[in-house]
Design an enzyme around this catalytic site. Structure first.
Site, PDB file in Angstrom:
ATOM      1  N   LYS A 112     -35.211  65.326  19.737  1.00 19.65           N
ATOM      2  CA  LYS A 112     -34.572  65.765  20.979  1.00 19.65           C
ATOM      3  C   LYS A 112     -35.541  66.472  21.917  1.00 19.65           C
ATOM      4  O   LYS A 112     -35.290  66.573  23.115  1.00 19.65           O
ATOM      5  CB  LYS A 112     -33.373  66.638  20.664  1.00 19.65           C
ATOM      6  CG  LYS A 112     -32.244  65.838  20.029  1.00 19.65           C
ATOM      7  CD  LYS A 112     -31.012  66.669  19.767  1.00 19.65           C
ATOM      8  CE  LYS A 112     -29.894  65.822  19.187  1.00 19.65           C
ATOM      9  NZ  LYS A 112     -30.129  65.443  17.769  1.00 19.65           N
TER      10      LYS A 112
HETATM   11  C1  LIG Z   1     -29.487  64.417  17.175  1.00 21.17           C
HETATM   12  C2  LIG Z   1     -30.134  63.829  15.988  1.00 21.17           C
HETATM   13  C3  LIG Z   1     -29.828  62.536  15.560  1.00 21.17           C
HETATM   14  C4  LIG Z   1     -28.769  61.697  16.212  1.00 21.17           C
HETATM   15  O1  LIG Z   1     -29.085  61.412  17.537  1.00 21.17           O
HETATM   16  P1  LIG Z   1     -27.927  60.870  18.497  1.00 21.17           P
HETATM   17  O2  LIG Z   1     -28.562  60.755  19.828  1.00 21.17           O
HETATM   18  O3  LIG Z   1     -26.838  61.899  18.469  1.00 21.17           O
HETATM   19  O4  LIG Z   1     -27.482  59.590  17.942  1.00 21.17           O
HETATM   20  C5  LIG Z   1     -30.531  62.056  14.482  1.00 21.17           C
HETATM   21  N1  LIG Z   1     -31.446  62.775  13.829  1.00 21.17           N
HETATM   22  C6  LIG Z   1     -31.767  64.025  14.214  1.00 21.17           C
HETATM   23  C7  LIG Z   1     -32.779  64.788  13.445  1.00 21.17           C
HETATM   24  C8  LIG Z   1     -31.131  64.589  15.315  1.00 21.17           C
HETATM   25  O5  LIG Z   1     -31.459  65.826  15.695  1.00 21.17           O
END
Ligand SMILES: *Cc1c(COP(=O)(O)O)cnc(C)c1O
Length: 465
Positions: A112
């Protein structure tokens, strides 16, 4: 370029306004009126270029003249400069045609950061230019909040309120949010699960009076600018592995469907993609939906990959909007109550299956996959990545198709699950050492819209200043 709501009840907005708004006021999600297309020549010209150059090519198409080139480039450079790896999102080979893309070299060690670091800079720039303040209220299952707290800490014009499910995020994830000392970061421990947090944020968004009073912005994975920022790494991987001449597949650990949606948009923009594999843990609403066409929320079951412990997958709405032939009325009707679920038509499901497949890994599968990957490659992977690796291993692809599993978190964020899987404790990166010792700060609150609203009204500078 104009952005329209998937539910058809909101004024179309430009890129900057859509970025500040996050969610559309009718409860829908903003999508570009049409997808910009990168020609095969443009894609070919990007082969071997740095991540930042690709990011500029992608983002400038979406910002379409609203942000000056120099400013956009400076923000991208600063955002990606927070990554400790020179390649930003390096590929590591784990099999003859199988690669991991490490998306976790940013400040909070999860994917993210790619989007949030970019978004924070864009938002701060837009607000400064307009002489305005904004308030961000965001729900997190762990990593969004950490990424937001890091990205927005100290922002001059933005206060951030982060709702997380009390006791349902890992120690590392919680500490990454609660140890941020900057006055503009407020962490709220909600007595409920992630879907409660998400429901509260959505309710505040659609409350016009509240929304206007605090100048509410959204940075959840529904914010279009985040989706746009994530498109870059699909290009980056595909172009490193023979694209655009060669089709590449991706396995994407999925919760809110934000990360994988970026892959879908990359495809819409012209990037040849063989398959996008939706990889879920035991909270498998998306795996079931992609197999049966029926999207039926259950109750959240806490797993060893907590960032995907979700039963309401907000960004899926954007895909369904396209599958429906962009029929906003049908979306408004089907999405009116996120708890009741909905069905895809047969034609929609068939269309979805041309690009998407899916896989599922429960905690036991995940544990075994962590062990198998370590035994076969010596790599220590986090549980989210392991969910993706299992789905990739089971994918039905034409022989010789390269597949890239997105590695969404550094293993040190989930040391217990990792140790249970491979018997090794991951090495703690320097960035985590401080987080594990600094004092924490957070406010407990009921899973109640009014209770959260009261805290925001009391503290947000957009109201009090
Ligand atoms: C947020 C997250 C996901 C999932 O991502 P989405 O965009 O919600 O599908 C997967 N792995 C990690 C480590 C995350 O922080």
């Amino acid at each position: 370029m104009q952005y329209i709501s998937t539910r058809g009840g909101a004024q179309p907005l430009g890129f900057c306004d859509a970025t500040l708004a996050g969610l559309a006021p009718d409860g829908g999600l903003f999508v570009p009126e049409t997808y910009p297309v990168l020609s095969q020549e443009t894609l070919a010209s990007l082969v071997g270029r740095p991540f930042e150059a690709m990011a500029y090519t992608v983002l400038s198409r979406f910002a379409a003249g609203e942000l000056p080139e120099v400013a956009l480039k400076a923000d991208i450079d600063a955002a990606m400069g927070s990554f400790t790896h020179i390649a930003r999102t390096p590929l590591v080979q784990v099999g003859p045609d199988h690669f991991i893309m490490e998306l976790f070299h940013g400040p909070t060690l999860a994917f993210k950061d790619v989007a949030m670091q970019t978004l924070a800079r864009l938002m701060d720039r837009i607000l400064k230019e307009r002489g305005r303040r904004a308030t961000i209220v965001t729900a997190t299952s762990g990593d969004t909040g950490a990424a937001a707290a890091e990205a927005f800490r100290g922002a001059a014009n933005i206060d951030v309120f982060i709702l997380y499910p009390d006791g349902r995020v890992s120690d590392v994830q919680r500490r990454q949010m609660t140890t941020i000392a900057d006055d503009n970061i407020h962490t709220l421990a909600v007595a409920g699960d992630f879907d409660d947090c998400q429901r509260i944020v959505k309710a505040l968004f659609v409350d016009r009076a509240f929304n206007e009073k605090v100048a509410m912005s959204g940075v959840n994975s529904i914010n279009w600018a985040r989706v746009a920022a994530q498109i870059t790494y699909y290009l980056f991987a595909a172009l490193a592995l023979g694209g655009p001449q060669r089709k590449v597949a991706f396995s994407v650990p999925t919760g809110n469907f934000g990360d994988i949606l970026a892959g879908y948009v990359a495809h819409k923009m012209g990037l040849p993609i063989e398959k996008l594999i939706i990889a879920t843990n035991q909270n498998d609403i998306l795996d079931r939906a992609s197999r049966t066409g029926r999207y039926v929320p259950g109750t959240v079951s806490p797993s060893t990959s907590p960032s995907m412990d979700i039963q309401v997958s907000s960004n899926f709405e954007r895909l369904v909007f396209d599958l429906s032939g962009r029929n906003a009325a049908s979306i408004a009707e089907r999405m009116a109550d996120p708890r009741t679920g909905f069905a895809l038509t047969e034609a929609e499901l068939a269309e979805m299956k041309t690009l998407f497949a899916s896989g599922r890994a429960d905690d036991e599968d995940t544990r075994r996959q962590i062990g198998r990957t370590y035994a076969e490659t010596g790599l220590i992977v986090d549980p989210h990545t392991a969910v993706g690796l299992k789905a990739a291993a089971e994918a039905d692809l034409p022989a010789g198709t390269p597949i890239v599993t997105l590695s969404t978190a550094h293993p040190a964020k989930f040391p217990d699950a990792v140790e249970a899987g491979c018997g090794r404790r991951p090495v703690q990166p320097e960035r985590l050492e401080k987080v594990m010792t600094d004092p924490e700060r957070s406010t407990k609150v009921a899973a109640d819209v009014a209770a959260v609203a009261a805290i925001v009204l009391e503290r947000a500078r957009a109201v009090t200043a």
